[in-house]
Design an enzyme around this catalytic site. Structure first.
Site: not given
Ligand SMILES: NC(=O)c1ccc[n+]([C@@H]2O[C@H](COP(=O)([O-])OP(=O)(O)OC[C@H]3O[C@@H](n4cnc5c(N)ncnc54)[C@H](O)[C@@H]3O)[C@@H](O)[C@H]2O)c1
Ligand SMILES: [Zn+2]
Length: 412
Positions: A163, A185, A227, A269, A279, A283, A287, A290, A294, A307
């Protein structure tokens, strides 16, 4: 853009929900990090005024001091669990481990395989079982050490394990540093769609070390820049100008402007999230780009675009919508599109089939009561939310974006 020190600004911006004692306490905690900090410049600190409040720290070389931060947030009896990806562990695991050991912490490391396809409930269950095996109880602290996938899964796991246990976010991609680590999130994907199961759960602290980005593949880095520029367009004119002026240095991953960029995005942010934790309307400005972004990801089966790349096209097409309906001047729109392409190109080619994209957009969870919403820029640094945009306008804006791509060497 000189944004330090952050403390003065935060004092002015403080809202009534986070009282002064709590914030002072947080700075004391972070003082631990500051006192131990031996880098070439002081870390930047961004207060996040949610309940309870916490601080995001941007510090070059900060990973080597993560132990002090963990120590300040975990009780002596608490287990420290690090969730990471094999790639991040291979590149930066030793640095984190050495720092934890220096502070007398013996962490258990859990791995989630790389890739969005592992962001699911089955993996979450395995990780929860592994936490039990690592003797993590309610006193435990989970440190999410990786990109947005690790941050989202780690955040979700921390929020539901027994929890709720303590969470620290140590993002390692630019996207996670400027965006996903802050805001609370968390979640995983279902077969039916992305991020369909999740929670709102804030970390106790965020530590972003820009030096870690040195190993990030260029394409991932540019995806994060998309972003970042979003924050300039939705609400921070000085951040937008900074990105325009420092585009070359940012693309070259130069540490000084990068550190400033990350801090400025987190600050923007934090401002939006503090005003609207769960949200509702405010908030939703986050988007921007997006709705179509998306749709582009979903229409291409999440294989063509990263992304941020899809969001970059989404922002460009949405900017053209704003121009076409007379809400944004052609001159400001040209500046916005130019700045996005300057930091994000080359991009994978745009899918400009409006019918296809609108079908995908309609099944997105951001659709309210069957109506598509767009966050439209009305000036650099100002957006408004619009619904009921004519499909013909969207189709024309997508054609504009495709024409922009055809004129410039922006497509990979
Ligand atoms: N929670 C939120 O508010 C929010 C907002 C935007 C995106 N997201 C989520 O984030 C995810 C995408 O995140 P991302 O773009 O960071 O991709 P990711 O987490 O898939 O990372 C991309 C790749 O980079 C590698 N990597 C990470 N750090 C590294 C480094 N310093 N050097 C070399 N390689 C490295 C990882 O191992 C992975 O293979 C999606 O699932 C998306 O839904 C969440
Ligand atoms: Zn985004």
């Amino acid at each position: 853009m000189r944004r330090r020190p952050q403390r003065q600004r935060s004092a002015q911006a403080r809202d009534s929900r986070a009282d002064d004692h709590e914030v002072a306490h947080l700075y004391l905690l972070h003082g631990v990090l500051l006192l131990n900090y031996t880098g070439t410049c002081l870390p930047l600190e961004i207060p996040v005024q949610v309940v309870p409040p916490y601080v995001a720290t941007v510090a070059r070389g900060g990973l080597s001091h993560a132990g002090a931060l963990v120590r300040a947030h975990v009780p002596a009896s608490g287990r420290v669990i690090v969730l990471t990806s094999p790639r991040v562990r291979g590149l930066w695991g030793k640095t984190l481990d050495a720092s934890l050991r220096k502070d007398g912490l013996d962490a258990s490391v859990l791995e989630l395989p790389d890739g969005e396809e592992h962001k699911n409930l089955a993996e979450l269950a395995k990780l929860a079982e592994a936490m039990v095996a690592a003797s993590a109880d309610r006193e435990a602290l989970l440190l999410a050490f990786g990109g947005g996938v690790i941050g989202d899964v780690g955040g979700f796991l921390a929020s539901v394990y027994m929890r709720g246990v303590r969470l620290l976010q140590v993002p390692t991609t630019l996207l996670a540093m400027v965006d996903s680590s802050l805001g609370g999130k968390t979640g995983v994907n279902l077969a039916a769609g992305k991020n369909l199961v999740g929670t709102f759960y804030h970390p106790r602290a965020i530590l972003a070390d820009p030096d870690v980005l040195a190993t990030l593949p260029e394409r991932e880095f540019r995806s994060g820049l998309a972003e970042a520029i979003k924050y300039g367009i939705i609400g921070a004119t000085d951040l937008f100008t900074f990105i325009e002026q420092e585009a070359a240095a940012l693309r070259a991953c130069r540490p000084e402007p990068l550190e400033q960029l990350i801090a400025a995005c987190l600050q923007e942010k934090a401002r939006v999230v503090a005003a609207d934790e769960r949200e509702s309307d405010l908030r939703r400005v986050l988007n921007f780009g997006h709705t179509l972004g998306h749709a582009l990801e979903s229409a291409t089966g999440y294989t063509r675009y990263l992304h941020g790349e899809a969001v970059a096209w989404g922002m460009i097409a949405t900017t053209r919508i704003a121009i076409r309906i007379g809400r944004l001047s052609e001159a400001q729109g040209t500046r916005i599109v130019g700045a996005i392409l300057n930091v994000c190109a080359p991009l994978p080619a745009l899918v400009d089939d409006a019918g296809l994209l609108l079908r995908h957009a309609a099944s997105d969870k951001k659709t309210r009561a069957g109506r598509l919403h767009f966050v439209l820029p009305v000036a650099i640094g100002r957006v408004e939310i619009a619904c009921g945009i004519d499909e013909a306008v969207i189709a024309a804006a997508l054609q504009d974006a495709a024409a922009i791509a055809a004129r410039a060497p922006v497509v990979r």
